[in-house]
Design a protein around this motif. Structure first.
Motif, short mmCIF file in Angstrom:
data_model
loop_
_atom_site.label_atom_id
_atom_site.label_comp_id
_atom_site.label_asym_id
_atom_site.label_seq_id
_atom_site.Cartn_x
_atom_site.Cartn_y
_atom_site.Cartn_z
N SER A 38 40.91 67.12 138.27
CA SER A 38 39.73 66.54 138.90
C SER A 38 38.87 65.98 137.78
O SER A 38 38.57 66.68 136.81
CB SER A 38 38.96 67.60 139.68
OG SER A 38 37.81 67.03 140.27
N MET B 30 35.42 63.49 136.72
CA MET B 30 34.21 62.82 137.17
C MET B 30 34.36 61.32 136.90
O MET B 30 34.88 60.93 135.86
CB MET B 30 32.98 63.36 136.45
CG MET B 30 32.71 64.82 136.73
SD MET B 30 32.44 65.17 138.48
CE MET B 30 30.91 64.34 138.77
N ARG B 31 33.93 60.50 137.83
CA ARG B 31 34.03 59.06 137.67
C ARG B 31 33.29 58.59 136.42
O ARG B 31 33.69 57.63 135.77
CB ARG B 31 33.49 58.35 138.92
CG ARG B 31 33.83 56.89 138.97
CD ARG B 31 33.56 56.30 140.33
NE ARG B 31 32.29 56.66 140.90
CZ ARG B 31 31.22 55.88 140.92
NH1 ARG B 31 31.26 54.69 140.40
NH2 ARG B 31 30.11 56.30 141.48
N ARG C 182 31.99 60.50 143.33
CA ARG C 182 31.75 60.80 141.92
C ARG C 182 32.89 61.57 141.28
O ARG C 182 32.97 61.66 140.07
CB ARG C 182 30.45 61.57 141.75
CG ARG C 182 29.26 60.73 142.12
CD ARG C 182 27.99 61.46 141.90
NE ARG C 182 26.88 60.61 142.30
CZ ARG C 182 25.66 61.03 142.45
NH1 ARG C 182 25.37 62.30 142.25
NH2 ARG C 182 24.72 60.19 142.81
N SER C 183 33.76 62.14 142.08
CA SER C 183 34.86 62.94 141.57
C SER C 183 36.18 62.38 142.08
O SER C 183 36.31 62.07 143.26
CB SER C 183 34.69 64.39 142.01
OG SER C 183 35.70 65.19 141.47
N GLU D 291 32.77 62.50 148.68
CA GLU D 291 31.99 61.99 147.56
C GLU D 291 32.77 60.93 146.81
O GLU D 291 33.98 60.82 146.96
CB GLU D 291 31.57 63.12 146.62
CG GLU D 291 32.71 63.88 146.01
CD GLU D 291 32.23 64.99 145.11
OE1 GLU D 291 32.17 64.76 143.89
OE2 GLU D 291 31.93 66.07 145.62
N ARG E 296 37.61 62.79 145.78
CA ARG E 296 37.40 64.10 146.39
C ARG E 296 36.70 63.87 147.72
O ARG E 296 35.80 63.04 147.81
CB ARG E 296 36.53 64.94 145.46
CG ARG E 296 36.42 66.35 145.83
CD ARG E 296 35.66 67.06 144.76
NE ARG E 296 35.81 68.47 144.92
CZ ARG E 296 35.38 69.34 144.05
NH1 ARG E 296 34.79 68.93 142.95
NH2 ARG E 296 35.54 70.61 144.26
#
Length: 120
Positions: A88, A90-91, A76-77, A74, A71
């Motif tokens: 989508s 989250m890592r 993390r996504s 960032e 994303r």
């Protein structure tokens, strides 16, 4: 390399993407790619610093992953494109590779444990 056996298909990576977060001051920390129904991330510092190619996390989807990328802004996504859906994730939802996380699940049979544990 030993994990490839459990994936059930040849590994054909999509184009790898590095995170490009404006707040990381230009340093890439994470890489994401996919092969078949799997999305894979590596922490660059761990992979390059330790020389361990197995320092990755993985998530399986029910269909072939068409494209993936971070994303914007960032790491993390991750945005994952499937043939008929966009997700989508989250890592942190990606897991360390294990035999269970890498087993291809048949859409007809469902979980492979059902077949393996069935009585004759």
């Amino acid at each position: 390399p030993e994990h490839v056996v459990y994936m059930g298909a040849p590994v054909e990576f999509t184009t790898a993407r590095f995170n490009q977060s404006p707040d990381s001051k230009g340093s890439e920390r994470t890489i994401v790619t996919s092969t078949g129904p799997f999305v894979i991330t590596w922490n660059l510092r761990r992979a390059l610093g330790s020389g361990r190619g197995d320092a990755y996390h993985i998530k399986q989807y029910p269909d072939h992953v068409v494209a993936d990328n971070f994303r914007f802004g960032e790491d993390r996504s991750i945005v994952v494109a499937l043939p008929n859906d966009v997700k989508s994730v989250m890592r942190s939802q990606l897991a360390k590779p294990t035999r269970q996380s890498l087993m291809i699940k048949s859409p007809v049979l469902g979980d492979s444990d059902i077949v393996a544990n069935a009585r004759y």
